[in-house]
Write a protein that holds these residues in place. Structure first.
Motif, short mmCIF file in Angstrom:
data_model
loop_
_atom_site.label_atom_id
_atom_site.label_comp_id
_atom_site.label_asym_id
_atom_site.label_seq_id
_atom_site.Cartn_x
_atom_site.Cartn_y
_atom_site.Cartn_z
N CYS A 10 -9.41 35.12 -48.30
CA CYS A 10 -8.53 35.42 -47.16
C CYS A 10 -7.06 35.27 -47.58
CB CYS A 10 -8.83 34.49 -45.98
SG CYS A 10 -10.46 34.76 -45.25
N ASP A 12 -2.78 36.64 -46.40
CA ASP A 12 -1.95 37.19 -45.33
C ASP A 12 -1.71 38.68 -45.54
OD1 ASP A 12 -1.60 34.63 -44.10
OD2 ASP A 12 -0.14 34.16 -45.65
N GLU A 251 -12.13 41.65 -37.58
CA GLU A 251 -11.58 41.02 -36.37
C GLU A 251 -10.10 40.67 -36.50
OE1 GLU A 251 -12.36 37.11 -33.51
OE2 GLU A 251 -13.72 37.56 -35.18
N LYS A 252 -9.70 40.13 -37.63
CA LYS A 252 -8.32 39.67 -37.78
C LYS A 252 -7.52 40.49 -38.78
CE LYS A 252 -9.30 34.89 -36.45
NZ LYS A 252 -9.19 33.46 -36.84
N GLY A 253 -7.88 41.74 -38.96
CA GLY A 253 -7.12 42.58 -39.88
C GLY A 253 -8.00 43.59 -40.57
N GLU A 284 -9.99 39.64 -47.44
CA GLU A 284 -9.50 40.00 -46.11
C GLU A 284 -8.03 39.63 -45.95
OE1 GLU A 284 -11.81 38.30 -42.99
OE2 GLU A 284 -13.73 39.09 -43.73
N LYS A 286 -4.56 40.23 -42.83
CA LYS A 286 -4.08 40.87 -41.61
C LYS A 286 -3.32 42.14 -41.93
CE LYS A 286 -1.73 39.94 -37.25
NZ LYS A 286 -1.13 38.92 -36.37
N ASP A 570 4.54 36.37 -35.98
CA ASP A 570 3.23 35.73 -35.90
C ASP A 570 3.29 34.24 -36.21
OD1 ASP A 570 2.13 38.14 -35.27
OD2 ASP A 570 1.45 38.60 -37.30
#
Length: 571
Positions: A10, A12, A251-253, A284, A286, A570
């Motif tokens: 994960c 950004d 879901e988040k990106g 993953e 965003k 954000d």
């Protein structure tokens, strides 16, 4: 923000590609405190690692299916042959360093039928970003006020010929280090330690014409020495030998799937590789920035239409070769004298950087077919490749030498000194030294369409169609310059109007005011997919005109402003 973890999946922001679009956005985001992952399919190339031997060059092409993970990626479509790069730093590794801004009058593209269509942004929107990029790439004109630069034969000859042809001349800014510290520049001197990610020493330009095959001196200000090094210092993670193959919303990106080219990892620095040896990986973020180049980015999005069904129907359209045309002024002769009595004009094309001078028609004469022409060069080995046209004469000279030596031997006058005879066998060398490569580029008609047929990328475009008036005008200009150089234009195989040769492909993910007209908006964000950006030559709505790299970098810098603004919101 996501906590740092060497094996984390994960981030950004994920940046796919490390060329002028990817390197700039990665650096800007990392320095703004965004946790960035850069995925680059190719290898890192520290100074001294670019091959020069036949065996090394054989392995220096990009075709993973054939076990090749080299620098040069060559595409052959029906009417276009294209050369792009694969490596950490992308196209900067093999480009000719020219940093020209896109002129105001070129912010519109021709449809080939008399219509002109404005770009969705103008020069004013890019000027501050050009300025910011220029400070990083440290581009300066070729220093012709000093020796040995002032007497570079091809520079002097091209400047004279272009002026005599009625063209306006300039020495464009070049992203090359010609010296270090105060005082006149000097070839081959050590450069100050710049904390580059390779941790290798660099030296100023030795004027050996190797810009387009990789600079082993580190004299070029390629992206690995500035933007990517700065990104790494700002804690961006860089993974080379990792090729993105999938993008899907989560879901988040977005989720990005990539494959590792494990056999290419070799002995490269571990901090420039994936921390695992897993072949198939998923990460993953965003924000995802697709910056894999015109072919790479367009292909990636076309291949993932199933997971990104809302992509614009304009995806793949508006391809342009940026008006590239390669021609050669052959058998150049010195001014003065008549016909064959004139001496050969030795231009020594391997002396100097690849490009030193740019010329274009005066603005008052320019129409919608804007064009530029530049002096070209290459490494010393390339001069041997231009010699074959002289082979018949060389063989005849060899025959004459053999006859004279045999006759002398029969007469009992055996000669033991061979030097003069061997020199005569090599002939005049006019084919390799009395010549100049002429590089033309400009505003052709962006009428091409990239599409997938199975897994293969195809291009529907014919330069002999709407772009023919542009190519006719460009060839006429090149012919005038060749005549002023005392030569003629050739070989004909490079001038077939039905086939283009380009190293500046643009378009495919065109920037536009709406989804119906293009793939991304004026901030590089894909219509319908917040947080998904494209930042490379594919976003050009039409040809750039002059060498595109500077404009790609400036656009990426502009796009980064929007990404950073979102990240700040954000937090």
């Amino acid at each position: 923000m996501t906590p740092a973890n060497a094996h984390s999946h994960c981030f950004d922001a994920i940046v796919v590609g490390s060329g002028f679009g990817g390197a700039v956005t990665a650096c800007r985001l990392a320095e703004a405190g965004v946790r960035v992952l850069v995925l680059e399919r190719g290898k890192p190339y520290p100074p001294g690692s670019f091959p020069r031997t036949p065996r090394g060059m054989r392995e220096n092409f990009w075709d993973p299916a054939a076990g090749l993970h080299g620098l040069f990626d060559v595409w052959s479509f029906s009417n276009v042959t294209a050369l792009v790069a694969s490596g950490l730093g992308g196209g900067s590794l093999i480009y000719a360093n020219v940093m020209l801004r896109k002129p105001e009058e070129t912010f519109a593209w021709s449809d080939g039928k008399g219509g002109m269509h404005p770009w969705p942004l103008d020069l004013d929107a890019l000027q501050p970003h050009y300025d910011r990029v220029a400070k990083v790439l440290l581009a300066e004109p070729y220093p012709t006020e000093y020796e040995p630069y002032a007497s570079t034969p091809k520079t002097v000859a091209f400047q004279q010929a272009a002026a005599a042809s009625g063209l306006e001349i300039e020495h464009p800014p070049l992203a090359v280090e010609f010296g270090a510290g105060p005082g006149p520049p000097q070839p081959g001197v050590p450069l100050p330690d710049d904390r580059n990610l390779h941790e290798r020493p660099r030296y100023s330009c030795r004027l050996i014409g190797e810009c387009d095959v990789g600079c082993n001196e580190g004299a070029k200000n390629t992206l690995d020495f500035n933007y990517l090094s700065a990104a790494k210092r700002a804690h961006a993670e860089i993974r080379t030998c990792c090729e993105a193959v999938g993008i899907a919303p989560v879901e988040k990106g977005y989720e990005v799937r990539y494959l590792q080219h494990l056999s290419a990892r070799g002995s490269h620095r571990r901090d420039l590789l994936d921390p695992t040896r897993e072949l198939d990986r998923t990460v993953e973020a965003k924000v995802v920035v697709v910056a894999a180049g015109t072919f790479g980015s367009t292909r990636l999005l076309l291949a993932n239409r199933a997971t990104l069904p809302g992509l614009s129907p304009a995806l793949g359209r508006r391809f342009s070769s940026n008006g590239d045309m390669l021609s050669v002024a052959r058998n150049c002769r010195e001014p003065g004298g008549r016909g064959r009595d004139r001496r050969w004009r030795y231009l020594d094309p391997s002396r100097g950087p690849v490009i030193t001078t740019s010329a274009r028609p005066p603005k008052a004469e320019a129409d919608d077919r804007q064009m530029w022409i530049q002096d070209g060069g290459g490494p010393a080995i390339s001069e041997w490749l231009w010699q074959p046209p002289e082979l018949p004469a060389d063989l005849w000279a060899m025959r004459g030498v053999a006859f004279r030596r045999t006759l002398a031997r029969l007469r009992g006058r055996r000669r033991t000194h061979l030097s003069g005879d061997l020199a005569r066998v090599l002939g005049s060398t006019r084919s390799s030294a009395a010549m100049m490569v002429l590089l033309s580029l400009g505003c052709d008609v962006p009428g091409g369409r990239l599409r997938l047929r199975g897994d293969d990328l195809e291009l529907d475009w014919n330069p002999n169609g709407d772009s023919r008036p542009y190519y006719d005008a460009t060839q006429d200009t090149a012919s005038r310059v060749a005549r002023e150089l005392g030569g003629r234009l050739g070989p004909r195989m490079l001038l077939r109007r039905s086939r283009a040769l380009t190293s500046h492909p643009v378009g495919g993910c065109a920037m536009a005011a709406s989804r119906d007209e293009g793939v991304v908006d004026t901030w590089g964000e894909v219509f319908g997919y917040p947080g998904l950006f494209v930042a490379d030559g594919s976003v050009m709505p039409g040809p750039v005109g002059p060498n595109p790299s500077f404009t790609i970098a400036a656009l990426a810098d502009r796009f980064a402003d929007r990404m950073i603004e979102r990240a700040d919101e954000d937090r």
